[in-house]
Motif scaffolding. Structure first.
Motif, PDB file in Angstrom:
ATOM      1  N   VAL A  88       0.841  -1.198   0.000  1.00 30.55           N
ATOM      2  CA  VAL A  88       0.000   0.000   0.000  1.00 30.55           C
ATOM      3  C   VAL A  88       0.883   1.258   0.000  1.00 30.55           C
ATOM      4  O   VAL A  88       0.625   2.207  -0.747  1.00 30.55           O
ATOM      5  CB  VAL A  88      -0.980   0.006   1.192  1.00 30.55           C
ATOM      6  CG1 VAL A  88      -1.730   1.331   1.275  1.00 30.55           C
ATOM      7  CG2 VAL A  88      -1.955  -1.160   1.082  1.00 30.55           C
ATOM      8  N   ALA A  89       1.930   1.242   0.808  1.00 35.48           N
ATOM      9  CA  ALA A  89       2.847   2.396   0.844  1.00 35.48           C
ATOM     10  C   ALA A  89       3.443   2.634  -0.552  1.00 35.48           C
ATOM     11  O   ALA A  89       3.467   3.768  -1.036  1.00 35.48           O
ATOM     12  CB  ALA A  89       3.942   2.176   1.883  1.00 35.48           C
ATOM     13  N   ALA A  90       3.879   1.568  -1.203  1.00 40.96           N
ATOM     14  CA  ALA A  90       4.466   1.695  -2.541  1.00 40.96           C
ATOM     15  C   ALA A  90       3.430   2.179  -3.556  1.00 40.96           C
ATOM     16  O   ALA A  90       3.744   2.991  -4.434  1.00 40.96           O
ATOM     17  CB  ALA A  90       5.054   0.363  -2.981  1.00 40.96           C
ATOM     18  N   GLY A  94       8.358   3.414   1.662  1.00 36.70           N
ATOM     19  CA  GLY A  94       8.172   2.252   2.527  1.00 36.70           C
ATOM     20  C   GLY A  94       7.121   2.559   3.569  1.00 36.70           C
ATOM     21  O   GLY A  94       6.493   3.620   3.548  1.00 36.70           O
ATOM     22  N   VAL A  95       6.950   1.635   4.487  1.00 37.99           N
ATOM     23  CA  VAL A  95       6.009   1.822   5.587  1.00 37.99           C
ATOM     24  C   VAL A  95       6.516   2.953   6.475  1.00 37.99           C
ATOM     25  O   VAL A  95       7.696   3.019   6.812  1.00 37.99           O
ATOM     26  CB  VAL A  95       5.859   0.499   6.383  1.00 37.99           C
ATOM     27  CG1 VAL A  95       5.216   0.728   7.730  1.00 37.99           C
ATOM     28  CG2 VAL A  95       5.062  -0.502   5.565  1.00 37.99           C
ATOM     29  N   VAL A 129       9.323   9.006   8.713  1.00 38.41           N
ATOM     30  CA  VAL A 129      10.220   8.007   9.286  1.00 38.41           C
ATOM     31  C   VAL A 129       9.855   6.678   8.647  1.00 38.41           C
ATOM     32  O   VAL A 129       8.785   6.124   8.897  1.00 38.41           O
ATOM     33  CB  VAL A 129      10.069   7.927  10.824  1.00 38.41           C
ATOM     34  CG1 VAL A 129      10.939   6.813  11.393  1.00 38.41           C
ATOM     35  CG2 VAL A 129      10.417   9.270  11.468  1.00 38.41           C
ATOM     36  N   VAL A 130      10.744   6.196   7.782  1.00 32.27           N
ATOM     37  CA  VAL A 130      10.536   4.926   7.097  1.00 32.27           C
ATOM     38  C   VAL A 130      11.016   3.810   8.028  1.00 32.27           C
ATOM     39  O   VAL A 130      12.148   3.843   8.510  1.00 32.27           O
ATOM     40  CB  VAL A 130      11.287   4.879   5.751  1.00 32.27           C
ATOM     41  CG1 VAL A 130      11.094   3.532   5.062  1.00 32.27           C
ATOM     42  CG2 VAL A 130      10.833   6.027   4.852  1.00 32.27           C
ATOM     43  N   VAL A 131      10.144   2.831   8.275  1.00 29.14           N
ATOM     44  CA  VAL A 131      10.458   1.736   9.197  1.00 29.14           C
ATOM     45  C   VAL A 131      10.669   0.462   8.386  1.00 29.14           C
ATOM     46  O   VAL A 131       9.719  -0.117   7.848  1.00 29.14           O
ATOM     47  CB  VAL A 131       9.354   1.565  10.257  1.00 29.14           C
ATOM     48  CG1 VAL A 131       9.710   0.455  11.232  1.00 29.14           C
ATOM     49  CG2 VAL A 131       9.134   2.884  11.007  1.00 29.14           C
ATOM     50  N   ASP A 132      11.924   0.051   8.283  1.00 30.41           N
ATOM     51  CA  ASP A 132      12.304  -1.135   7.527  1.00 30.41           C
ATOM     52  C   ASP A 132      11.716  -2.391   8.170  1.00 30.41           C
ATOM     53  O   ASP A 132      11.688  -2.493   9.400  1.00 30.41           O
ATOM     54  CB  ASP A 132      13.837  -1.235   7.495  1.00 30.41           C
ATOM     55  CG  ASP A 132      14.323  -2.373   6.647  1.00 30.41           C
ATOM     56  OD1 ASP A 132      14.362  -2.216   5.419  1.00 30.41           O
ATOM     57  OD2 ASP A 132      14.663  -3.434   7.236  1.00 30.41           O
ATOM     58  N   PRO A 133      11.257  -3.371   7.360  1.00 28.06           N
ATOM     59  CA  PRO A 133      10.654  -4.561   7.954  1.00 28.06           C
ATOM     60  C   PRO A 133      11.624  -5.370   8.813  1.00 28.06           C
ATOM     61  O   PRO A 133      11.213  -5.959   9.818  1.00 28.06           O
ATOM     62  CB  PRO A 133      10.171  -5.371   6.756  1.00 28.06           C
ATOM     63  CG  PRO A 133      10.836  -4.804   5.563  1.00 28.06           C
ATOM     64  CD  PRO A 133      11.229  -3.399   5.903  1.00 28.06           C
ATOM     65  N   ASP A 136      13.770  23.492  22.462  1.00 30.14           N
ATOM     66  CA  ASP A 136      13.718  23.140  21.043  1.00 30.14           C
ATOM     67  C   ASP A 136      14.225  21.715  20.872  1.00 30.14           C
ATOM     68  O   ASP A 136      15.239  21.327  21.467  1.00 30.14           O
ATOM     69  CB  ASP A 136      14.571  24.090  20.212  1.00 30.14           C
ATOM     70  CG  ASP A 136      13.946  25.471  20.073  1.00 30.14           C
ATOM     71  OD1 ASP A 136      12.777  25.651  20.483  1.00 30.14           O
ATOM     72  OD2 ASP A 136      14.626  26.371  19.547  1.00 30.14           O
ATOM     73  N   LEU A 137      13.517  20.949  20.064  1.00 28.04           N
ATOM     74  CA  LEU A 137      13.878  19.560  19.816  1.00 28.04           C
ATOM     75  C   LEU A 137      14.459  19.406  18.418  1.00 28.04           C
ATOM     76  O   LEU A 137      13.934  19.976  17.455  1.00 28.04           O
ATOM     77  CB  LEU A 137      12.644  18.662  19.922  1.00 28.04           C
ATOM     78  CG  LEU A 137      11.840  18.715  21.221  1.00 28.04           C
ATOM     79  CD1 LEU A 137      10.601  17.839  21.099  1.00 28.04           C
ATOM     80  CD2 LEU A 137      12.707  18.278  22.382  1.00 28.04           C
ATOM     81  N   THR A 138      15.525  18.635  18.320  1.00 27.65           N
ATOM     82  CA  THR A 138      16.042  18.197  17.035  1.00 27.65           C
ATOM     83  C   THR A 138      15.727  16.715  16.954  1.00 27.65           C
ATOM     84  O   THR A 138      16.183  15.934  17.802  1.00 27.65           O
ATOM     85  CB  THR A 138      17.561  18.440  16.927  1.00 27.65           C
ATOM     86  OG1 THR A 138      17.813  19.838  17.115  1.00 27.65           O
ATOM     87  CG2 THR A 138      18.087  18.003  15.577  1.00 27.65           C
ATOM     88  N   VAL A 139      14.914  16.339  15.978  1.00 29.94           N
ATOM     89  CA  VAL A 139      14.445  14.964  15.862  1.00 29.94           C
ATOM     90  C   VAL A 139      14.882  14.440  14.498  1.00 29.94           C
ATOM     91  O   VAL A 139      14.536  15.029  13.466  1.00 29.94           O
ATOM     92  CB  VAL A 139      12.911  14.881  16.026  1.00 29.94           C
ATOM     93  CG1 VAL A 139      12.441  13.437  15.997  1.00 29.94           C
ATOM     94  CG2 VAL A 139      12.483  15.570  17.323  1.00 29.94           C
ATOM     95  N   THR A 140      15.647  13.340  14.515  1.00 33.87           N
ATOM     96  CA  THR A 140      16.227  12.815  13.281  1.00 33.87           C
ATOM     97  C   THR A 140      15.960  11.314  13.132  1.00 33.87           C
ATOM     98  O   THR A 140      15.760  10.605  14.113  1.00 33.87           O
ATOM     99  CB  THR A 140      17.744  13.043  13.242  1.00 33.87           C
ATOM    100  OG1 THR A 140      18.340  12.418  14.383  1.00 33.87           O
ATOM    101  CG2 THR A 140      18.094  14.524  13.243  1.00 33.87           C
ATOM    102  N   ALA A 141      15.980  10.886  11.880  1.00 32.28           N
ATOM    103  CA  ALA A 141      15.945   9.464  11.530  1.00 32.28           C
ATOM    104  C   ALA A 141      16.711   9.314  10.223  1.00 32.28           C
ATOM    105  O   ALA A 141      16.590  10.166   9.335  1.00 32.28           O
ATOM    106  CB  ALA A 141      14.515   8.969  11.384  1.00 32.28           C
ATOM    107  N   ALA A 142      17.503   8.273  10.131  1.00 30.76           N
ATOM    108  CA  ALA A 142      18.304   8.010   8.924  1.00 30.76           C
ATOM    109  C   ALA A 142      19.129   9.237   8.524  1.00 30.76           C
ATOM    110  O   ALA A 142      19.257   9.561   7.348  1.00 30.76           O
ATOM    111  CB  ALA A 142      17.416   7.544   7.781  1.00 30.76           C
TER     112      ALA A 142
END
Length: 140
Positions: free
Chosen positions: A45-47, A53-54, A90-94, A119-125
């Motif tokens: 569905v995401a694709a 990705g999800v 935020v892409v969550v790998d299976p 202040d927040l710094t929020v990161t992924a990948a």
């Protein structure tokens, strides 16, 4: 964590955390929140809608980020307002999941010299996923 309310400076880091998200966590969050949009648990569905990705729920990411401030405050104070801009998903790998990093820094002080805005710094990948993530706090 350090008590930064006694002599804080603008720029002082008051909290840091890393949260590992899994697909299981997304399904549990969907159940708790009632948000069963399949982009949060089905790759096909995401694709089909052009996503990489999800994706983690935006509100889940937002909640994980502010939790670091709530834990730092403890019973000394409370969050009075919180706002963010969702800048990247935020892409969550299976298999590997996703790691979300949060750094909370003092942005402004109140008249008594206590932290007022965090202040927040929020990161992924390696990328910022929440922009203008600002938390206003108050102390007893």
């Amino acid at each position: 964590m350090t008590d930064t309310t006694s002599d804080p400076q603008v720029g002082t880091v008051v909290a840091e955390r890393q949260v590992h998200l899994t697909r299981d966590a997304l399904v549990r969050y969907a159940g708790a929140s009632g948000d069963f949009n399949p982009i949060h648990y089905r790759d096909d569905v995401a694709a089909s809608v052009g996503l990489p990705g999800v994706l983690a729920h935006g509100m889940l990411t937002m909640g994980l980020a502010v939790q670091s401030v709530s834990e730092w405050l403890g019973d000394r104070g409370w969050v009075t307002s919180y706002g963010v801009r969702f800048t990247r998903p935020v892409v969550v790998d299976p298999a590997d999941g996703a790691d979300v990093g949060v750094v909370a820094k003092v942005a402004t002080l109140d008249e008594q010299g206590r932290p007022l805005r965090i202040d927040l710094t929020v990161t992924a990948a390696g990328q910022t996923v929440l922009g203008k993530a600002q938390v206003t706090v108050a102390f007893h």
